[in-house]
Design a protein around this motif. Structure first.
Motif, PDB file in Angstrom:
ATOM      1  N   UNK A 134       0.784  -1.227   0.000  1.00 20.53           N
ATOM      2  CA  UNK A 134       0.000   0.000   0.000  1.00 20.53           C
ATOM      3  C   UNK A 134       0.816   1.277   0.000  1.00 20.53           C
ATOM      4  N   UNK A 135       2.053   1.218  -0.484  1.00 20.72           N
ATOM      5  CA  UNK A 135       2.891   2.420  -0.532  1.00 20.72           C
ATOM      6  C   UNK A 135       3.001   2.941  -1.962  1.00 20.72           C
TER       7      UNK A 135
ATOM      8  N   UNK B 161       2.989  16.567  -3.711  1.00 18.90           N
ATOM      9  CA  UNK B 161       1.656  17.130  -3.552  1.00 18.90           C
ATOM     10  C   UNK B 161       0.610  16.328  -4.293  1.00 18.90           C
ATOM     11  N   UNK B 162       0.964  15.882  -5.493  1.00 18.76           N
ATOM     12  CA  UNK B 162       0.019  15.096  -6.300  1.00 18.76           C
ATOM     13  C   UNK B 162      -0.279  13.762  -5.633  1.00 18.76           C
ATOM     14  N   UNK B 163       0.752  13.071  -5.148  1.00 18.24           N
ATOM     15  CA  UNK B 163       0.544  11.763  -4.521  1.00 18.24           C
ATOM     16  C   UNK B 163      -0.160  11.886  -3.178  1.00 18.24           C
TER      17      UNK B 163
ATOM     18  N   UNK C 157      -6.504   9.538  -2.381  1.00 23.89           N
ATOM     19  CA  UNK C 157      -7.199   9.041  -1.186  1.00 23.89           C
ATOM     20  C   UNK C 157      -6.553   7.805  -0.566  1.00 23.89           C
ATOM     21  N   UNK C 158      -5.824   7.014  -1.348  1.00 29.02           N
ATOM     22  CA  UNK C 158      -5.233   5.791  -0.804  1.00 29.02           C
ATOM     23  C   UNK C 158      -3.768   5.968  -0.420  1.00 29.02           C
ATOM     24  N   UNK C 159      -3.257   7.181  -0.486  1.00 26.22           N
ATOM     25  CA  UNK C 159      -1.839   7.401  -0.180  1.00 26.22           C
ATOM     26  C   UNK C 159      -1.625   7.492   1.323  1.00 26.22           C
ATOM     27  N   UNK C 160      -0.704   6.701   1.842  1.00 22.95           N
ATOM     28  CA  UNK C 160      -0.371   6.757   3.267  1.00 22.95           C
ATOM     29  C   UNK C 160       1.126   6.934   3.492  1.00 22.95           C
TER      30      UNK C 160
ATOM     31  N   UNK D 159       2.348  10.579   4.554  1.00 22.55           N
ATOM     32  CA  UNK D 159       1.517  11.402   3.685  1.00 22.55           C
ATOM     33  C   UNK D 159       1.362  12.810   4.232  1.00 22.55           C
ATOM     34  N   UNK D 160       1.234  12.983   5.530  1.00 24.69           N
ATOM     35  CA  UNK D 160       1.095  14.320   6.081  1.00 24.69           C
ATOM     36  C   UNK D 160       2.363  15.137   5.890  1.00 24.69           C
ATOM     37  N   UNK D 161       3.511  14.487   6.099  1.00 22.47           N
ATOM     38  CA  UNK D 161       4.797  15.179   5.887  1.00 22.47           C
ATOM     39  C   UNK D 161       4.987  15.492   4.414  1.00 22.47           C
ATOM     40  N   UNK D 162       4.502  14.610   3.528  1.00 27.22           N
ATOM     41  CA  UNK D 162       4.613  14.859   2.091  1.00 27.22           C
ATOM     42  C   UNK D 162       3.793  16.072   1.691  1.00 27.22           C
TER      43      UNK D 162
END
Length: 308
Positions: free
Chosen positions: A224-225, A252-254, A258-261, A300-303
């Motif tokens: 799931x990455x 930003x795009x990734x 919705x499934x990006x973690x 994802x939050x840091x990204x």
């Protein structure tokens, strides 16, 4: 007693910028080395291997000079002149610390695990004079506005899907000669991998009206990455912040998916510029290796924060 450093000088020294250290050879000729630098209050720390020319020079003549500049704003720099002491780096603690400041957690593993016969020394520089534009800055260095919104030298840096109009430009992208041990010699190889491999998705990197690079991403449905790879900026366009701007755009795009973690990438242990770039965006080594490359990850939050 160490000299006072303002916020801008400390900001330059604390960021993962490469430094140039100048020492004096026995014949009085200058000798320079590109180094990582750390800071201990008002003194500077450098790690090197015992017996290296720069270490021998400083043992004989402790006078040194060190210069650091911000690649995103080359007019912002500091030159520090001072005297150096050289002592053994017991347990390679300083080498590990500085490596992790540049590469992130785990970045000092190769120093910690080096054989005992590879003796590291600590160079401690006490400044006697601090010069440069950073000494006249009122506050800590800030990214110029064009860097903050993905622009450098007046050109917006954007990502595009591969089309009939841009694919030839992407295929012709070629890195500098010394980078070909780390990336493909032409963007065409990555385009073919995306087209035939069925996993990666290629993107064109455009700066203004010119296609200047390639970047690709993939989704690993086993864990799931999301992954980033195949980043190459044409040699003629390097040193302009394009790679960083392109990475921020892709983060930003990734991150918006919705499934990006978690977002991952990998890089060769010897590819120091790439390691610094990724660490500067918040990527940290996971401890895993992929085809001998270091795997680094970003939540994802840091990204999303890095892309903002």
């Amino acid at each position: 007693m160490s000299l006072e450093m303002n916020d801008a000088v400390r900001g330059l020294l604390d960021a993962p910028h490469m430094a140039v250290l100048a020492t004096l050879n026995p014949d009085g000729a200058p000798q320079s080395s590109v180094v990582w630098v750390g800071r201990d209050g008002g003194e500077l720390l450098i790690s090197t291997t015992q017996g290296r020319r720069k270490a021998l020079n400083m043992l004989r003549d402790p006078r040194v000079g060190l210069t650091v500049f911000d690649p995103a704003d080359p007019d912002l720099y500091v030159e520090i002149r001072g005297t150096a002491t050289v002592t053994e780096d017991t347990g390679r603690a300083v080498a590990v610390r500085i490596a992790e400041e540049y590469l992130g957690p785990g970045g000092g593993k190769e120093y910690a695990e080096a054989p005992p016969e590879e003796v590291r020394v600590v160079v401690r520089i006490t400044p006697t004079k601090i010069l440069g534009s950073a000494t006249r800055a009122a506050g800590p260095p800030e990214a110029p506005a064009d860097r903050q919104d993905g622009r450098r030298d007046g050109r917006p840096v954007v990502l595009e899907e591969i089309t009939d109009e841009n694919w030839r430009g992407v295929a012709d992208v070629a890195p500098a000669d010394d980078q070909r041990r780390f990336v493909a010699a032409l963007g065409a190889r990555y385009l073919l991998l995306s087209q035939r491999g069925g996993l990666w998705n290629s993107l064109a990197v455009r700066a203004g009206d010119e296609v200047v690079g390639h970047l690709m991403w993939a989704y690993d449905d086993e864990d799931g990455t999301h992954w980033i790879g195949g980043m190459v900026v044409d040699a003629a366009e390097q040193g302009k912040g394009i790679g960083r701007a392109a990475l921020r755009a892709l983060l930003g795009r990734l991150a918006a998916l919705p499934d990006c973690r978690e977002i991952r990438l990998s890089y060769h242990p010897a590819n120091t510029p790439a390691a610094r770039l990724y660490a500067g965006l918040g990527f940290t080594p996971t401890g895993d290796r992929q085809d001998e490359e270091i795997v680094a990850a970003l939540g994802v939050e840091a990204a999303a924060a890095a892309a903002a």
